[in-house]
Scaffold this active site. Structure first.
Site, PDB file in Angstrom:
ATOM      1  N   GLU A  30       0.834  -1.212   0.000  1.00 14.43           N
ATOM      2  CA  GLU A  30       0.000   0.000   0.000  1.00 14.43           C
ATOM      3  C   GLU A  30       0.866   1.258   0.000  1.00 14.43           C
ATOM      4  O   GLU A  30       2.051   1.223   0.343  1.00 14.43           O
ATOM      5  CB  GLU A  30      -0.930   0.002   1.206  1.00 14.43           C
ATOM      6  CG  GLU A  30      -0.195  -0.019   2.528  1.00 14.43           C
ATOM      7  CD  GLU A  30      -0.943   0.727   3.613  1.00 14.43           C
ATOM      8  OE1 GLU A  30      -1.315   1.885   3.362  1.00 14.43           O
ATOM      9  OE2 GLU A  30      -1.120   0.161   4.693  1.00 14.43           O
ATOM     10  N   ASP A 143     -16.419   5.597  14.491  1.00 15.17           N
ATOM     11  CA  ASP A 143     -15.285   5.530  13.573  1.00 15.17           C
ATOM     12  C   ASP A 143     -14.731   4.112  13.517  1.00 15.17           C
ATOM     13  O   ASP A 143     -14.068   3.653  14.441  1.00 15.17           O
ATOM     14  CB  ASP A 143     -14.200   6.522  14.011  1.00 15.17           C
ATOM     15  CG  ASP A 143     -13.065   6.647  12.992  1.00 15.17           C
ATOM     16  OD1 ASP A 143     -13.054   5.883  12.006  1.00 15.17           O
ATOM     17  OD2 ASP A 143     -12.197   7.514  13.194  1.00 15.17           O
ATOM     18  N   LYS A 164      -3.623  -1.552  14.241  1.00 15.66           N
ATOM     19  CA  LYS A 164      -2.855  -0.526  14.949  1.00 15.66           C
ATOM     20  C   LYS A 164      -3.315  -0.431  16.411  1.00 15.66           C
ATOM     21  O   LYS A 164      -4.504  -0.441  16.702  1.00 15.66           O
ATOM     22  CB  LYS A 164      -3.008   0.808  14.219  1.00 15.66           C
ATOM     23  CG  LYS A 164      -2.114   0.848  12.979  1.00 15.66           C
ATOM     24  CD  LYS A 164      -2.199   2.160  12.230  1.00 15.66           C
ATOM     25  CE  LYS A 164      -3.320   2.146  11.236  1.00 15.66           C
ATOM     26  NZ  LYS A 164      -3.058   1.309  10.071  1.00 15.66           N
TER      27      LYS A 164
END
Ligand code: PSU
Ligand code: MN
Length: 315
Positions: A30, A143, A164
């Site tokens: 990515e 979110d 993460k």
């Protein structure tokens, strides 16, 4: 016809096109981590290093980005440099791809954008650092990274060091279960903690070599059904992890700083990663890079095992 079949042109680099046609290993990488996840000028060196690691592992690197409205699968040196230095690049998740193509925009692709384009190009293995997921303030912000939903409907194997650690990790694992995305620990029974070797959360499946991962990929295909991804969770080596105490303290400060600054939406992940890098004196960056390097090496091995398994079936 109101809705033609997918035909948006993808621009494949020559070496990626050749490898895909020959059935030799390719690893997608990515570009958001390069453009928005790492500080300059280190990010360009890292982009080049990751491609070199893929090659050293016997696979062809396909770094993915959208440049001037064209999805690129495999970038040349100039394009990599543009990703690393152009401050105006957007951050493109899956949903941003059509607007970017239609308007001629340029941007780095996140896990969701990259996984989608890689699968469209016929690439099955993808390496990144840590997946996006459910943010800690989810109950009020709602979110949740688009990475999760996209992986629930895209047949790709993504090698990562977990999700993460800025996220609500247990909630993210629950979402992956709900969405039907399989998670395998690579030589670990504990879900990795991105900057940290472990998250303290158990995994149900542990595999020990790339050929076993390729067997799972084959079983996914043979079972059919929903085109879901396979997450291969590969921990950062203990010797290279961030000091857990430093991690917990600085992460707490970073989350408070994000709240105080009112950072939301797409900006939150880059903000937190940058805050951690700054306030750990660069130690979080080194742990992040160690994790990504390990993932890229393993992804090359899995792509090679997959290519061998497919060649064996044909031959
Ligand atoms: N892994 C890293 N650094 C990063 C990312 C992953 O080591 O910066 C990026 C990926 O592109 C991932 C994105 O898709 O962070 C998640 O952003 P968001 O939370 O806005 O979906
Ligand atoms: Mn988000």
């Amino acid at each position: 016809m109101d809705r033609p079949s997918p035909s948006a042109p993808l621009r494949l680099s020559d070496e990626v096109a050749t490898a895909l046609a020959a059935g030799t290993p390719v690893v997608a990488l990515e570009s958001t981590i390069i453009a928005h996840g790492l500080p300059r000028p280190r990010n360009l060196a890292v982009a080049v290093e990751l491609e070199d690691l893929v090659r050293a592992g016997g696979a062809v690197p396909a770094t993915i980005a959208v440049l001037d409205g064209v999805p690129h699968i495999g970038l040349d040196k100039d394009a990599l440099e543009r990703i690393a230095t152009d401050g105006s690049l957007r951050k493109l998740g899956f949903r941003e791809l059509a607007p970017a193509v239609a308007t001629g925009a340029s941007g780095a692709t996140t896990v969701s954008g990259t996984a989608f384009l890689a699968a469209r190009a016929g690439i099955r293995v993808f390496a990144t650092g840590g997946l996006g997921g459910v943010h800690r303030d989810w109950t009020t912000s709602q979110d949740e990274s688009a990475d999760l939903g996209l992986l629930a409907r895209t047949r790709i194997t993504v090698v990562c060091a977990g999700v993460k650690s800025i996220l609500d990790v247990p909630a993210t694992l629950e979402r992956l279960e709900t969405l039907g995305v399989a998670v395998l620990g690579y030589r670990t029974a504990e879900f990795p903690g991105f900057y940290l070797t472990g998250s303290g959360l158990p995994l149900d499946w542990t595999l020990d070599d790339p050929a076993q991962v390729a067997e799972v990929m084959r079983a996914q295909d043979e079972l059919g059904g929903a085109e879901s991804a396979l997450v291969v969770a590969n921990p950062v080596p203990a010797a290279e992890q961030l000091d857990p105490e430093l991690h917990d303290r600085v992460l707490g400060e970073a989350l408070a700083a994000a709240r105080a600054a009112g950072v939301t939406g797409q900006a939150i992940t880059p903000f937190l990663l940058a805050h951690l890098t700054e306030h750990t004196g660069g130690a979080s960056l080194e742990a992040n890079l160690a994790a990504v390097r390990g993932n890229v090496r393993l992804a090359a091995g899995i792509a090679a095992a997959r290519a061998a398994e497919q060649a064996g079936r044909r031959g």
